[in-house]
Design an enzyme around this catalytic site. Structure first.
Site, PDB file in Angstrom:
ATOM      1  N   ARG A   1       5.865  -4.290  -6.657  1.00 32.23           N
ATOM      2  CA  ARG A   1       4.420  -4.467  -6.419  1.00 32.23           C
ATOM      3  C   ARG A   1       3.696  -4.896  -7.689  1.00 32.23           C
ATOM      4  NH1 ARG A   1       3.612   1.158  -3.810  1.00 32.23           N
ATOM      5  NH2 ARG A   1       1.402   0.696  -3.709  1.00 32.23           N
TER       6      ARG A   1
ATOM      7  N   LYS B   1      -8.662   1.350  -6.608  1.00 33.86           N
ATOM      8  CA  LYS B   1      -9.531   0.536  -5.749  1.00 33.86           C
ATOM      9  C   LYS B   1     -10.004   1.320  -4.526  1.00 33.86           C
ATOM     10  CE  LYS B   1      -6.342  -2.630  -5.141  1.00 33.86           C
ATOM     11  NZ  LYS B   1      -5.247  -2.018  -5.923  1.00 33.86           N
TER      12      LYS B   1
ATOM     13  N   ARG C   1      -5.445 -11.416  -2.661  1.00 35.57           N
ATOM     14  CA  ARG C   1      -4.350 -11.134  -3.585  1.00 35.57           C
ATOM     15  C   ARG C   1      -3.651 -12.412  -4.024  1.00 35.57           C
ATOM     16  NH1 ARG C   1      -3.474  -5.421  -1.768  1.00 35.57           N
ATOM     17  NH2 ARG C   1      -1.829  -4.515  -3.001  1.00 35.57           N
TER      18      ARG C   1
ATOM     19  N   ARG D   1       0.320  10.003  -5.439  1.00 32.27           N
ATOM     20  CA  ARG D   1      -0.730   9.728  -4.438  1.00 32.27           C
ATOM     21  C   ARG D   1      -0.408  10.316  -3.068  1.00 32.27           C
ATOM     22  NH1 ARG D   1      -2.847   3.716  -3.677  1.00 32.27           N
ATOM     23  NH2 ARG D   1      -0.641   3.166  -3.550  1.00 32.27           N
TER      24      ARG D   1
ATOM     25  N   ARG E   1       2.050  10.787   2.768  1.00 36.23           N
ATOM     26  CA  ARG E   1       2.380   9.935   1.626  1.00 36.23           C
ATOM     27  C   ARG E   1       2.875   8.607   2.160  1.00 36.23           C
ATOM     28  NH1 ARG E   1       2.794  12.952  -3.403  1.00 36.23           N
ATOM     29  NH2 ARG E   1       2.430  15.118  -2.810  1.00 36.23           N
TER      30      ARG E   1
HETATM   31  P1  ADP Z   1      -5.415   1.623  -5.239  1.00 36.35           P
HETATM   32  O1  ADP Z   1      -6.266   1.616  -3.990  1.00 36.35           O
HETATM   33  O2  ADP Z   1      -5.927   0.719  -6.310  1.00 36.35           O
HETATM   34  O3  ADP Z   1      -3.979   1.381  -4.945  1.00 36.35           O
HETATM   35  P2  ADP Z   1      -5.979   4.533  -5.241  1.00 36.35           P
HETATM   36  O4  ADP Z   1      -7.454   4.601  -5.197  1.00 36.35           O
HETATM   37  O5  ADP Z   1      -5.220   4.850  -4.013  1.00 36.35           O
HETATM   38  O6  ADP Z   1      -5.497   3.096  -5.843  1.00 36.35           O
HETATM   39  O7  ADP Z   1      -5.487   5.496  -6.435  1.00 36.35           O
HETATM   40  C1  ADP Z   1      -4.105   5.731  -6.680  1.00 36.35           C
HETATM   41  C2  ADP Z   1      -3.883   7.210  -6.984  1.00 36.35           C
HETATM   42  O8  ADP Z   1      -4.454   7.529  -8.257  1.00 36.35           O
HETATM   43  C3  ADP Z   1      -4.514   8.168  -5.980  1.00 36.35           C
HETATM   44  O9  ADP Z   1      -3.664   9.289  -5.848  1.00 36.35           O
HETATM   45  C4  ADP Z   1      -5.849   8.566  -6.641  1.00 36.35           C
HETATM   46  O10 ADP Z   1      -6.257   9.876  -6.260  1.00 36.35           O
HETATM   47  C5  ADP Z   1      -5.498   8.503  -8.122  1.00 36.35           C
HETATM   48  N1  ADP Z   1      -6.596   8.021  -8.971  1.00 36.35           N
HETATM   49  C6  ADP Z   1      -7.562   7.113  -8.673  1.00 36.35           C
HETATM   50  N2  ADP Z   1      -8.367   6.910  -9.744  1.00 36.35           N
HETATM   51  C7  ADP Z   1      -7.880   7.682 -10.746  1.00 36.35           C
HETATM   52  C8  ADP Z   1      -8.277   7.931 -12.122  1.00 36.35           C
HETATM   53  N3  ADP Z   1      -9.321   7.308 -12.663  1.00 36.35           N
HETATM   54  N4  ADP Z   1      -7.543   8.794 -12.834  1.00 36.35           N
HETATM   55  C9  ADP Z   1      -6.470   9.430 -12.303  1.00 36.35           C
HETATM   56  N5  ADP Z   1      -6.057   9.252 -11.025  1.00 36.35           N
HETATM   57  C10 ADP Z   1      -6.749   8.392 -10.259  1.00 36.35           C
HETATM   58  P1  ADP Z   2      -1.828  -0.894  -3.311  1.00 38.77           P
HETATM   59  O1  ADP Z   2      -3.252  -1.092  -3.689  1.00 38.77           O
HETATM   60  O2  ADP Z   2      -1.285   0.426  -3.711  1.00 38.77           O
HETATM   61  O3  ADP Z   2      -0.939  -2.036  -3.719  1.00 38.77           O
HETATM   62  P2  ADP Z   2      -2.347  -1.662  -0.517  1.00 38.77           P
HETATM   63  O4  ADP Z   2      -2.562  -0.605   0.487  1.00 38.77           O
HETATM   64  O5  ADP Z   2      -3.495  -2.484  -0.936  1.00 38.77           O
HETATM   65  O6  ADP Z   2      -1.661  -0.924  -1.730  1.00 38.77           O
HETATM   66  O7  ADP Z   2      -1.199  -2.661  -0.018  1.00 38.77           O
HETATM   67  C1  ADP Z   2       0.032  -2.188   0.489  1.00 38.77           C
HETATM   68  C2  ADP Z   2       0.934  -3.377   0.804  1.00 38.77           C
HETATM   69  O8  ADP Z   2       0.333  -4.151   1.861  1.00 38.77           O
HETATM   70  C3  ADP Z   2       1.155  -4.369  -0.341  1.00 38.77           C
HETATM   71  O9  ADP Z   2       2.226  -3.981  -1.187  1.00 38.77           O
HETATM   72  C4  ADP Z   2       1.468  -5.650   0.450  1.00 38.77           C
HETATM   73  O10 ADP Z   2       2.798  -5.637   0.956  1.00 38.77           O
HETATM   74  C5  ADP Z   2       0.528  -5.534   1.649  1.00 38.77           C
HETATM   75  N1  ADP Z   2      -0.793  -6.166   1.404  1.00 38.77           N
HETATM   76  C6  ADP Z   2      -2.010  -5.540   1.351  1.00 38.77           C
HETATM   77  N2  ADP Z   2      -2.994  -6.427   1.141  1.00 38.77           N
HETATM   78  C7  ADP Z   2      -2.402  -7.648   1.034  1.00 38.77           C
HETATM   79  C8  ADP Z   2      -2.873  -8.958   0.797  1.00 38.77           C
HETATM   80  N3  ADP Z   2      -4.201  -9.204   0.596  1.00 38.77           N
HETATM   81  N4  ADP Z   2      -1.976  -9.965   0.755  1.00 38.77           N
HETATM   82  C9  ADP Z   2      -0.647  -9.748   0.938  1.00 38.77           C
HETATM   83  N5  ADP Z   2      -0.127  -8.529   1.177  1.00 38.77           N
HETATM   84  C10 ADP Z   2      -0.987  -7.475   1.233  1.00 38.77           C
END
Ligand code: ADP
Ligand code: ADP
Ligand code: ZN
Length: 228
Positions: free
Chosen positions: A182, A23, A98, A137, A170
């Site tokens: 999660r 995302k 969410r 990541r 990280r």
């Molecule tokens: P989200 O915001 O949904 O949690 P991220 O955009 O942070 O996910 O992506 C999670 C990890 O996977 C990051 O390290 C990113 O560089 C990597 N990543 C994102 N898209 C892809 C993909 N299509 N294939 C492989 N790795 C990806």
């Molecule tokens: P990822 O896409 O890898 O799950 P985010 O950065 O979106 O990570 O979220 C990190 C953490 O922040 C989640 O595990 C949760 O604890 C909190 N969080 C983020 N967005 C929301 C939301 N819309 N509602 C509840 N908790 C949230």
């Protein structure tokens, strides 16, 4: 509401998907291509934790455990962010809503200014892939650009492609134990939003397995239609 505001028709897009689906990666690419602003509640919450605000203090332990922060806190944070002027040309919501309560609050919030969701795009990925993506990541400590140990490394090792910084970080919650909670929270609370937006006729799905640029191109085509 003072009733004198002209209703805005700026695009509002939602990126739905489990943790690690891509995302954040895709939202940043959409910002560049469409001039939209990425609103990540995860980033906003991490900033609140770092600043030690009352909301941040409450959220810290919940985030470390990989659980969802209360709807009340998250909705407040998002409402404040949406009121800032840089969102006027349109937004991509990354990680919000969410829960169904958050989705209903968002509809109500947008209705206040005559807006509505243009598309809720579900990034579809297999659970096993999440663990690989999350455990590799890291992000630029200066501009927030996202990277991955295997799948997305900077062109010059140790230097951010976007801003040249050599500082990376990280996330504390990107570890194997937290990933399991999660994913559980995603399936229990967030996955039902796919049906919620389908019923509103706003849902689109994108296959988010595979190459980052290919996904960006599929997503871009979809967004182009949605905001036309
Ligand atoms: P989200 O915001 O949904 O949690 P991220 O955009 O942070 O996910 O992506 C999670 C990890 O996977 C990051 O390290 C990113 O560089 C990597 N990543 C994102 N898209 C892809 C993909 N299509 N294939 C492989 N790795 C990806
Ligand atoms: P990822 O896409 O890898 O799950 P985010 O950065 O979106 O990570 O979220 C990190 C953490 O922040 C989640 O595990 C949760 O604890 C909190 N969080 C983020 N967005 C929301 C939301 N819309 N509602 C509840 N908790 C949230
Ligand atoms: Zn950078």
């Amino acid at each position: 509401m003072d009733g004198s505001k002209t209703p805005s028709v700026a695009p509002v897009l939602i990126l739905l998907g489990p943790p690690g689906a891509g995302k954040g990666t895709q939202a940043r690419m959409l910002e560049d291509s469409f001039g939209l602003v990425q609103l990540s509640t995860g980033d906003l919450l991490r900033a609140a934790v770092a600043a030690g605000t009352p909301a941040g203090k409450e959220a810290k332990a919940v985030m470390e455990a990989g659980e969802l922060v209360s709807d009340e806190i998250v909705i407040d944070i998002l409402r404040d962010r949406l009121a800032e002027p840089d969102t006027a040309n349109g937004v991509i919501l990354d990680g919000f809503p969410r829960t169904t309560v958050q989705a209903q609050a968002l509809d109500a919030l947008l209705a206040e200014t005559g807006q509505k969701i243009d598309a809720a795009i579900s990034l579809e990925v297999e659970d096993a892939e999440m663990v690989t993506r999350i455990s590799g990541r890291y992000t630029c400590g200066s501009c927030g650009e996202g990277y991955h140990d295997t799948f997305k490394q900077p062109a010059t090792a140790g230097t951010c492609d976007s801003c040249g910084s050599t500082q990376f970080k990280r996330r504390a919650d990107d570890n194997a134990e937290t990933v399991a909670s999660r994913l559980k929270a995603y399936h229990a609370n967030t996955a039902p939003l796919i049906a919620f937006y389908d019923q509103q006729g706003a849902l689109a799905r994108v296959n988010a397995m595979g190459d980052i640029d290919k996904i960006a191109s599929d997503l871009g085509a979809l967004v182009k239609t949605a905001v036309a």
